[in-house]
Scaffold this motif. Structure first.
Motif, short mmCIF file in Angstrom:
data_model
loop_
_atom_site.label_atom_id
_atom_site.label_comp_id
_atom_site.label_asym_id
_atom_site.label_seq_id
_atom_site.Cartn_x
_atom_site.Cartn_y
_atom_site.Cartn_z
N LEU A 84 70.87 17.78 36.23
CA LEU A 84 71.25 16.94 37.37
C LEU A 84 70.28 17.15 38.53
CD1 LEU A 84 73.01 14.86 38.69
CD2 LEU A 84 74.64 16.65 39.30
N GLN A 85 69.83 18.38 38.75
CA GLN A 85 68.83 18.62 39.80
C GLN A 85 67.60 17.75 39.57
OE1 GLN A 85 67.71 22.67 40.58
NE2 GLN A 85 69.82 23.37 40.49
N ARG A 86 67.14 17.74 38.32
CA ARG A 86 65.94 16.95 38.00
C ARG A 86 66.20 15.46 38.16
NH1 ARG A 86 63.98 20.51 32.76
NH2 ARG A 86 62.76 22.03 33.93
N LYS A 114 65.49 26.84 45.27
CA LYS A 114 66.15 27.74 44.32
C LYS A 114 66.04 29.17 44.84
CE LYS A 114 64.56 24.68 40.64
NZ LYS A 114 63.77 24.55 39.40
N GLY A 115 66.70 30.08 44.15
CA GLY A 115 66.63 31.48 44.53
C GLY A 115 65.23 32.04 44.35
N ARG A 116 64.89 33.06 45.13
CA ARG A 116 63.54 33.62 45.12
C ARG A 116 63.09 34.04 43.73
NH1 ARG A 116 60.15 35.21 49.19
NH2 ARG A 116 61.75 34.72 50.73
N ARG A 117 64.04 34.48 42.90
CA ARG A 117 63.70 34.96 41.57
C ARG A 117 63.17 33.84 40.68
NH1 ARG A 117 64.56 40.59 39.63
NH2 ARG A 117 62.75 40.52 38.30
N ASN A 118 63.38 32.59 41.08
CA ASN A 118 62.91 31.45 40.28
C ASN A 118 61.44 31.11 40.53
OD1 ASN A 118 65.43 30.11 38.88
ND2 ASN A 118 66.08 30.73 40.92
N TYR A 119 60.83 31.80 41.52
CA TYR A 119 59.44 31.50 41.86
C TYR A 119 58.53 32.68 41.50
CZ TYR A 119 61.62 27.81 44.65
OH TYR A 119 62.36 26.73 45.05
N LEU A 120 57.34 32.33 41.06
CA LEU A 120 56.32 33.33 40.77
C LEU A 120 55.95 34.08 42.05
CD1 LEU A 120 54.24 34.00 38.33
CD2 LEU A 120 52.66 32.58 39.63
N SER A 159 47.28 30.17 38.36
CA SER A 159 46.16 29.52 39.04
C SER A 159 46.23 27.99 38.92
CB SER A 159 44.83 30.02 38.48
OG SER A 159 44.76 29.78 37.08
N ASP A 160 47.16 27.49 38.08
CA ASP A 160 47.28 26.04 37.89
C ASP A 160 48.48 25.45 38.62
OD1 ASP A 160 45.09 26.07 36.18
OD2 ASP A 160 46.33 26.45 34.42
N THR A 161 49.56 26.23 38.74
CA THR A 161 50.79 25.69 39.30
C THR A 161 50.69 25.49 40.80
OG1 THR A 161 53.17 26.08 39.59
CG2 THR A 161 51.77 28.02 39.51
N GLU A 162 51.33 24.43 41.28
CA GLU A 162 51.38 24.18 42.72
C GLU A 162 52.69 24.67 43.34
OE1 GLU A 162 50.62 20.11 43.54
OE2 GLU A 162 48.62 20.11 42.63
N THR A 163 53.70 24.90 42.49
CA THR A 163 55.01 25.27 43.01
C THR A 163 55.42 26.70 42.63
OG1 THR A 163 56.19 24.49 41.04
CG2 THR A 163 55.77 22.88 42.80
N GLY A 164 54.90 27.22 41.52
CA GLY A 164 55.34 28.54 41.04
C GLY A 164 56.75 28.53 40.53
N ASP A 165 57.34 27.35 40.31
CA ASP A 165 58.73 27.21 39.88
C ASP A 165 58.82 27.45 38.37
OD1 ASP A 165 61.26 26.34 39.13
OD2 ASP A 165 61.26 24.64 40.51
N ARG A 166 59.66 28.40 37.98
CA ARG A 166 59.77 28.75 36.56
C ARG A 166 60.13 27.56 35.69
NH1 ARG A 166 63.78 33.43 33.91
NH2 ARG A 166 63.05 33.15 31.75
N ASP A 167 60.95 26.66 36.20
CA ASP A 167 61.40 25.52 35.40
C ASP A 167 60.27 24.56 35.05
OD1 ASP A 167 64.06 26.35 35.25
OD2 ASP A 167 64.56 25.41 37.17
N GLU A 168 59.14 24.68 35.73
CA GLU A 168 58.01 23.80 35.43
C GLU A 168 57.08 24.39 34.38
OE1 GLU A 168 56.04 22.50 38.95
OE2 GLU A 168 57.88 21.77 39.89
N LEU A 169 57.39 25.60 33.91
CA LEU A 169 56.59 26.25 32.88
C LEU A 169 57.13 25.86 31.51
CD1 LEU A 169 54.39 28.36 32.10
CD2 LEU A 169 56.20 30.10 32.19
N VAL A 170 56.37 25.05 30.77
CA VAL A 170 56.80 24.57 29.45
C VAL A 170 55.72 24.88 28.42
CG1 VAL A 170 57.50 22.55 28.12
CG2 VAL A 170 58.12 22.71 30.54
N PRO A 171 56.07 25.55 27.31
CA PRO A 171 57.36 26.18 27.05
C PRO A 171 57.57 27.39 27.95
CG PRO A 171 55.82 26.77 25.32
CD PRO A 171 55.12 25.76 26.19
#
Length: 688
Positions: A84-86, A114-120, A159-171
Motif C-alpha cells: 500500500l505504501q508503494r 521509514k525507520g532509520r534501520r531501513n536506510y543504509l 554507490s548507485d542508490t539515491e535513497t539507501g532504502d532497503r526496499d529498493e534493493l532487488v533482490p
C-alpha cells in the motif's frame, strides 16, 4: 494560491481529481471524503469502514491534501504493508498532485519516511560493523561466505542508490547482512557528529518529509514515534491510519521487548576498552548464568517468575547498570571512540531496561497486569534458535489514546473495522470509548445487521469523541456471493483434516473447475489438503512454500484451473479479480492457538475484570481474519463466487452469530448442493 474564501471545497476537489485520473465517482467515496473533511474541521476522530473498490485512498487523500496546502501543515498517512505504501507513493499521490495543482494553486508535495534501520548507513559501511556473532549460523562457513557476498553487494549498491532504502534493493539480502550496514536510532551518532552526516540517507529522508504536505509512513514508525521520548515524525496535526485493522498488532510488536544471553554478552563485548575489564566481566558472567538457566526452562508463557530467574535477571540488570555508569556521559572524543560508546550504550540500555521490565511484569492482580512474559526457542529443530525471554503489553489502548488520539485528529480506515456488526470491538483496542460514537452506515452495509450481545466488562464511555462510518461496498455481496456453511460436517479435531472434510473440499473444487483459494489455519493442514487433492483431482494444486508467495499468486491468477492453498499471509495478501478465483474455502475458524502467550494472557486479563475473555480476544481475532479471508472473493464489481466455511461451529456455536455478523453480507446457505450447483454454473459461464 486561492484565497481562504475562494479555497475549493473537498467534494469539488474530489470531483476534479476523479475526472483528472479518468475514474468514476462512487457514492461511498463521496460520503467518506465528506466525513474526512468534517473530521478535519471539527477535530473529532473518525473510523471508516470502506469496502474494496470504494476508492478510499482518494477519499482520504483529497481532504488531507486540501488541509495541508490551505493550512501549510503536514499530514501523516500510516499503512501496514509495503504494497500500500508503494501504491500511494508510486501511483496515487503523483497522479493526485498533478490533478490538484491548478485548483490548489501549487502542486502538493509528498514523501515516504521509514525507520532509520531501513536506510543504509554510510558511516557503518565505512567503519565496519562490530564483530558480534549474534547467530549460530555465523559459525557455519557457508553462512559466513554468503554473508560476505551480500555485504560486498551492498557496498556496490551504496554507490548507485539515491535513497539507501532497503526496499529498493532487488533482490534483497538477509537481515543479518543488512544489520552490518545499518543502525538503529539509538546507535546513530547524529548528523552533527557523524563524519558522513551530510550525505546520510536517513537524514535526507527526514528532511524531505519535514517539507512535504503528505508523509507516508508505516504503523511501526507511528508506534515508535508514540513510544519514544524523542520526535521521529515531522510536526503534524492530522494522522490517517489506513489498514487500521492491523494497527494494534503492529504497535504491540514494536512495544515487545526481548532478552537473550547473546544480547547480554554482545553488550559486554561492546564495552570493550571503554570500561574496566572487571566491570565488563561481571556482565559476561551474568550472560553465562542466564544462558544456563534459559536452556533448562520450558518454552511458553510465564505466569510467575521462575525461581531460577529470580537471581539471574537482577544480576543482568545490575551488571548492565554498572557498565552504563562506568561508560559515563558522552564527551568530546574522536569519531571511532564516540561510535563505540554509542553502540555500547544503546545495547546496554536495551538489556537493562528489558530486565527491569521483566521483573516488573509479574503482578498478583491479574486484572491490572500490564505485560505478559514468555520464553521462546527451538533448540532441537534443524534450524535451532537460542532461547529468548519476551515481554509484550497486554494492551496498547492507553498508549494510543494518550500519544495519538489526544494529540492529533485521527482518521482510521480499512475494509474490515466492524466486528460483530459494530465498531466497538476495534474501538476498545484503540483506546476510543465503545458505545460513545455516532455511527452512520450505508443501506446494505455489513453493519446493517442485528448486533449480537457482547461484553468484555468495560463500560468506559469517557474519552476522545469519534464517529463511525460504514460507507458500504460497491459490490453486491448478496447477489454475487454465497456464504456456504457446512453445518453437516463434524467439528474440526486436533488430528488434521477429517475424511468428511476432505470429501467436501474435493467436491467443491471439482464443481468450481479449480478456481479455488484454500485458506487454512495451519501449514500442516494446508500441506495435508494439498497432498490429498493432488491425488484425487486432475487439477494443478499450488501450496504456499512451494515457491515465493508472489510467484504462486501470479501462477494462480494466470490459470483459472489452478488452486492455491496456504495460511496466514494469504488470508490478507491475495488480490485476484476475475474468474481465476470463484471459490474461497476456509478449513476452520481461525482462533488463536491456545498456547499463544499474548492472546491467552489478554483473555485471562479480561476475565479477571469480569468480562467475556473468549469473545473479546479469541473470537475477535477470528472475526477479523475471517472478514479478511472471505473478502478475497470479491476484488471487482463483476466477481462472483462462493465462500465455503468447512467448520460447522460457525453455524451451530453460540459465538457463531458474532462471527457471521463480521462477514460481508453474502447470501447464506447450509445446503451443499446449492453451493456446488452455483459453482458449476459459474464454471460453465466463465471464459475458456
Amino acid at each position: 494560491m486561492p484565497s481562504r474564501a475562494d479555497f475549493p471545497g473537498v467534494l469539488e476537489l474530489l470531483t476534479h481529481a476523479v475526472e483528472s485520473v479518468g475514474g468514476a465517482e462512487r457514492e461511498g467515496q463521496v460520503k467518506m471524503a465528506d466525513a474526512v473533511g468534517r473530521a478535519i474541521r471539527t477535530g473529532e476522530h473518525l473510523a471508516v469502514q470502506a469496502g474494496t473498490g470504494t476508492g478510499k485512498s482518494l477519499a482520504y487523500l483529497v481532504p488531507a491534501i486540501r488541509h495541508a496546502v490551505e493550512k501549510e501543515a503536514t499530514v501523516v498517512v500510516s499503512t501496514a504493508t509495503i504494497a500500500l505504501q508503494r501504491q500511494l507513493v508510486d501511483r496515487d499521490l503523483p497522479r493526485l498532485a498533478k490533478a490538484l495543482k491548478k485548483p490548489l494553486g501549487r502542486e502538493p508535495t509528498f514523501a515516504i519516511l521509514k525507520g532509520r534501520r531501513n536506510y543504509l548507513c554510510l558511516h557503518r559501511l565505512d567503519s565496519g560493523a562490530p564483530d558480534e556473532p549474534e547467530d549460530q549460523q555465523l559459525f557455519d562457513p557457508f553462512a559466513v561466505s554468503r554473508l560476505g557476498k551480500e555485504v560486498t553487494r551492498l557496498r556496490e549498491w551504496s554507490s548507485d542508490t539515491e535513497t539507501g532504502d532497503r526496499d529498493e534493493l532487488v533482490p534483497g539480502v538477509s537481515d543479518q547482512a543488512w544489520r552490518q550496514v545499518s543502525v538503529t536510532a539509538k546507535e546513530c551518532l547524529g548528523a552533527s557528529r557523524c563524519p558522513i552526516g551530510t550525505d546520510c540517507f536517513a537524514e535526507r529522508s527526514r528532511a524531505e518529509a519535514g517539507k512535504a504536505d503528505v508523509v507516508v509512513t508505516n504503523h511501526a514508525l507511528l508506534a515508535i514515534d508514540a513510544l519514544q521520548g524523542y520526535q521521529v515524525l515531522p510536526e503534524h496535526d492530522l494522522v490517517i491510519i489506513d489498514e487500521a485493522h492491523d494497527l494494534v498488532d503492529r504497535v504491540t510488536s514494536v512495544a515487545t521487548g526481548e532478552l537473550t544471553s547473546g544480547m547480554v554478552s554482545a553488550a559486554a563485548r561492546r564495552c570493550g576498552k571503554l570500561v574496566d575489564d572487571e566491570v565488563a566481566d561481571q556482565l559476561l558472567e551474568a550472560s553465562d548464568g542466564l544462558a544456563l538457566i534459559l536452556d533448562d526452562l520450558p518454552s511458553g508463557r510465564m505466569d510467575s517468575l521462575p525461581q531460577a530467574l529470580t537471581g539471574a535477571i537482577p544480576a543482568v540488570r545490575d551488571a548492565a547498570h554498572r557498565c552504563l555508569t562506568a561508560l559515563g556521559k558522552d564527551r568530546k572524543e574522536d569519531v571511532d571512540e564516540a561510535t563505540a560508546r554509542k553502540l555500547a550504550r544503546s545495547l546496554l540500555e536495551e538489556v537493562h531496561d528489558t530486565a527491569v521490565r521483566l521483573l516488573e511484569a509479574f503482578d498478583d492482580d491479574k486484572a491490572h497486569q500490564r505485560d505478559v512474559v514468555w520464553l521462546t526457542g527451538d533448540r532441537f529443530s534443524t534450524n535451532p534458535r537460542p532461547p529468548a525471554l519476551k515481554v509484550a503489553p497486554l494492551g496498547v489502548a492507553g498508549l494510543l489514546r494518550e500519544r495519538v488520539f489526544n494529540q492529533h485528529t485521527t482518521v482510521l480506515t480499512s475494509a474490515t473495522l466492524t466486528l460483530g456488526g459494530t465498531f466497538d470491538t476495534m474501538a476498545r483496542q484503540w483506546g476510543l470509548p465503545p458505545g460513545g460514537a455516532r455511527v452512520e452506515k450505508a443501506p446494505g452495509a455489513a453493519t446493517d445487521k442485528a448486533v449480537p450481545a457482547d461484553s468484555d466488562g468495560s463500560n468506559d464511555s469517557e474519552g476522545p469523541k469519534w464517529t463511525g462510518l460504514d460507507v458500504g461496498s460497491p459490490f453486491d455481496h448478496k447477489r454475487n456471493g454465497i456464504l456456504y456453511l457446512a453445518k453437516h460436517l463434524p467439528p474440526p479435531g486436533r488430528d488434521g483434516l477429517q475424511p468428511s472434510t476432505m470429501d467436501e473440499l474435493a467436491e467443491l473444487i471439482e464443481a468450481a473447475g479449480g478456481r479455488t483459494l484454500g485458506l487454512f489455519s495451519s501449514m500442516r493442514a494446508a500441506k495435508q489438503a494439498t497432498e490429498e487433492m493432488r491425488e484425487r483431482l486432475d487439477l494443478p494444486i499450488l501450496c504456499q512454500g512451494d515457491d515465493a508467495t508472489g510467484l504462486l499468486v501470479q501462477k494462480f491468477s494466470e490459470d483459472a484451473r489452478t488452486c492455491l492453498f496456504g495460511t496466514l499471509s494469504l488470508w490478507q495478501g491475495v488480490d485476484v479479480p476475475g474468474p481465476s478465483l470463484q471459490l474461497v474455502v476456509v478449513d476452520r475458524i481461525p482462533f488463536p492457538r491456545p498456547d499463544d502467550p499474548v492472546s491467552s494472557a489478554r483473555q485471562r486479563a479480561v476475565e479477571a475484570r469480569g468480562g467475556n475473555g473468549f469473545l473479546t480476544v479469541a473470537a475477535t481475532h477470528a472475526a477479523l481474519l475471517l472478514a479478511q479471508g472471505t473478502g478475497r472473493l470479491h476484488r471487482s464489481v463483476t466477481d462472483r463466487g462462493v465462500v465455503a466455511i468447512l467448520d460447522s461451529r460457525l453455524a451451530t456455536a453460540r459465538y457463531g452469530g458474532f462471527l457471521r455478523a463480521s462477514l460481508p453480507p453474502f447470501w447464506p446457505t447450509m445446503d451443499p448442493k446449492v453451493a456446488r450447483d452455483a459453482l458449476r454454473r459459474l464454471d460453465a459461464a466463465a471464459p475458456a
